[in-house]
Design an enzyme around this catalytic site. Structure first.
Site, PDB file in Angstrom:
ATOM      1  CG  ASP A  30      -2.061   0.967   1.092  1.00 54.99           C
ATOM      2  OD1 ASP A  30      -3.221   0.523   0.994  1.00 54.99           O
ATOM      3  OD2 ASP A  30      -1.800   2.194   1.088  1.00 54.99           O
ATOM      4  CB  ILE A  31       0.792   4.309  -2.098  1.00 58.81           C
ATOM      5  CG1 ILE A  31       1.843   5.260  -2.606  1.00 58.81           C
ATOM      6  CG2 ILE A  31      -0.497   5.036  -1.767  1.00 58.81           C
ATOM      7  CD1 ILE A  31       1.514   5.885  -3.951  1.00 58.81           C
ATOM      8  CG  ASN A  87     -12.187  -0.371   3.925  1.00 55.61           C
ATOM      9  OD1 ASN A  87     -12.567  -0.777   5.022  1.00 55.61           O
ATOM     10  ND2 ASN A  87     -10.990   0.160   3.738  1.00 55.61           N
ATOM     11  N   GLY A  93     -15.696   3.298   3.539  1.00 51.01           N
ATOM     12  CA  GLY A  93     -14.384   3.911   3.347  1.00 51.01           C
ATOM     13  C   GLY A  93     -13.634   3.390   2.140  1.00 51.01           C
ATOM     14  CD  GLN A  94     -14.780  -0.400  -2.640  1.00 54.94           C
ATOM     15  OE1 GLN A  94     -15.963  -0.539  -2.336  1.00 54.94           O
ATOM     16  NE2 GLN A  94     -14.188  -1.122  -3.579  1.00 54.94           N
ATOM     17  CB  SER A  95     -10.491   5.459  -1.477  1.00 52.57           C
ATOM     18  OG  SER A  95      -9.387   4.587  -1.340  1.00 52.57           O
ATOM     19  CG  HIS A 100      -8.799  -3.068  -2.446  1.00 56.14           C
ATOM     20  ND1 HIS A 100      -9.767  -2.325  -3.116  1.00 56.14           N
ATOM     21  CD2 HIS A 100      -8.520  -2.375  -1.316  1.00 56.14           C
ATOM     22  CE1 HIS A 100     -10.053  -1.252  -2.413  1.00 56.14           C
ATOM     23  NE2 HIS A 100      -9.309  -1.258  -1.306  1.00 56.14           N
ATOM     24  CG  HIS A 102      -6.810  -2.817   3.105  1.00 56.56           C
ATOM     25  ND1 HIS A 102      -6.091  -1.649   2.980  1.00 56.56           N
ATOM     26  CD2 HIS A 102      -8.003  -2.581   2.505  1.00 56.56           C
ATOM     27  CE1 HIS A 102      -6.823  -0.746   2.346  1.00 56.56           C
ATOM     28  NE2 HIS A 102      -7.991  -1.275   2.043  1.00 56.56           N
TER      29      HIS A 102
HETATM   30  P1  AMP Z   1      -9.691   1.461   0.233  1.00 54.28           P
HETATM   31  O1  AMP Z   1      -9.747   2.772   0.946  1.00 54.28           O
HETATM   32  O2  AMP Z   1     -10.110   0.280   1.026  1.00 54.28           O
HETATM   33  O3  AMP Z   1     -10.386   1.531  -1.120  1.00 54.28           O
HETATM   34  O4  AMP Z   1      -8.155   1.196  -0.055  1.00 54.28           O
HETATM   35  C1  AMP Z   1      -7.475   1.718  -1.139  1.00 54.28           C
HETATM   36  C2  AMP Z   1      -6.036   1.673  -0.785  1.00 54.28           C
HETATM   37  O5  AMP Z   1      -5.280   1.861  -1.973  1.00 54.28           O
HETATM   38  C3  AMP Z   1      -5.579   2.773   0.193  1.00 54.28           C
HETATM   39  O6  AMP Z   1      -5.060   2.154   1.368  1.00 54.28           O
HETATM   40  C4  AMP Z   1      -4.510   3.527  -0.589  1.00 54.28           C
HETATM   41  O7  AMP Z   1      -3.438   3.940   0.227  1.00 54.28           O
HETATM   42  C5  AMP Z   1      -4.093   2.510  -1.633  1.00 54.28           C
HETATM   43  N1  AMP Z   1      -3.531   3.061  -2.852  1.00 54.28           N
HETATM   44  C6  AMP Z   1      -4.035   4.059  -3.613  1.00 54.28           C
HETATM   45  N2  AMP Z   1      -3.236   4.293  -4.664  1.00 54.28           N
HETATM   46  C7  AMP Z   1      -2.208   3.416  -4.571  1.00 54.28           C
HETATM   47  C8  AMP Z   1      -1.049   3.152  -5.354  1.00 54.28           C
HETATM   48  N3  AMP Z   1      -0.765   3.848  -6.468  1.00 54.28           N
HETATM   49  N4  AMP Z   1      -0.191   2.193  -4.971  1.00 54.28           N
HETATM   50  C9  AMP Z   1      -0.451   1.478  -3.841  1.00 54.28           C
HETATM   51  N5  AMP Z   1      -1.536   1.663  -3.058  1.00 54.28           N
HETATM   52  C10 AMP Z   1      -2.400   2.627  -3.412  1.00 54.28           C
END
Ligand code: AMP
Length: 114
Positions: A30-31, A87, A93-95, A100, A102
Site C-alpha cells: 500500500d502506498i 472496505n 471507506g472504499q476509495s 481488494h 488489505h
Molecule cells: P480502500 O480505501 O479500502 O479503497 O483502499 C485503497 C487503498 O489503496 C488505500 O489504502 C490507498 O493507500 C491505496 N492506494 C491508492 N493508490 C495506490 C497506489 N498507487 N499504490 C499502492 N496503493 C495505493
C-alpha cells in the site's frame, strides 16, 4: 466498468512494489501503509467490491480468499497473525472501486478495525 488506479497497476501503467503474483491475484505494498506490513491483494478478474462477488462462482470467490491467505503466508505473517480488511462503498471507506483485501501486520495492531 470505469477504469481505476488498480486496473492501471494491473496493466503495469503505474509502478508498485509487487510482493506476490500468480495467475489469479496481484499483491503489492500500500502506498500509504497503516501498519509495518500493509499489502493489498487484488484479483485479476475484476469486481467492484465484495457485494459484486455475488456474481462470481463460489469457486472464484473461494480462490480469491485462499490467495489472500497464501499472500499472508508468503509475507511470513501467519504465525504472528495479521488483519484482513475489505472496505465496501462510501460508508465503508472504499476509495478504489476495484475489490481488494488489505493485509495488515508485522506488529501488534491496536483496535479492531482498520
Ligand atoms: P480502500 O480505501 O479500502 O479503497 O483502499 C485503497 C487503498 O489503496 C488505500 O489504502 C490507498 O493507500 C491505496 N492506494 C491508492 N493508490 C495506490 C497506489 N498507487 N499504490 C499502492 N496503493 C495505493
Amino acid at each position: 466498468m470505469t477504469e481505476t488506479i488498480f486496473d492501471k497497476i494491473l496493466a503495469r501503467q503505474i509502478p508498485v512494489q509487487i510482493v506476490f503474483e500468480d495467475k489469479d491475484v496481484l499483491a503489492f505494498n500500500d502506498i500509504s501503509p497503516q501498519a509495518k506490513v500493509h499489502v493489498l491483494v487484488i484479483p485479476k478478474k475484476k469486481a467492484r467490491n465484495l457485494t459484486e462477488l455475488q456474481t462470481w462462482t463460489a469457486q472464484d470467490v473461494g480462490c480469491f480468499f485462499q490467495k489472500v491467505g497464501l499472500v499472508a503466508v508468503h509475507l511470513g505473517l501467519d504465525r504472528s497473525g495479521y488483519r484482513t480488511v475489505l472496505n465496501t462503498g462510501a460508508d465503508g471507506g472504499q476509495s478504489v472501486d476495484y475489490v481488494h483485501a488489505h493485509i495488515l501486520g508485522g506488529e501488534p495492531l491496536s483496535g479492531n478495525f482498520a
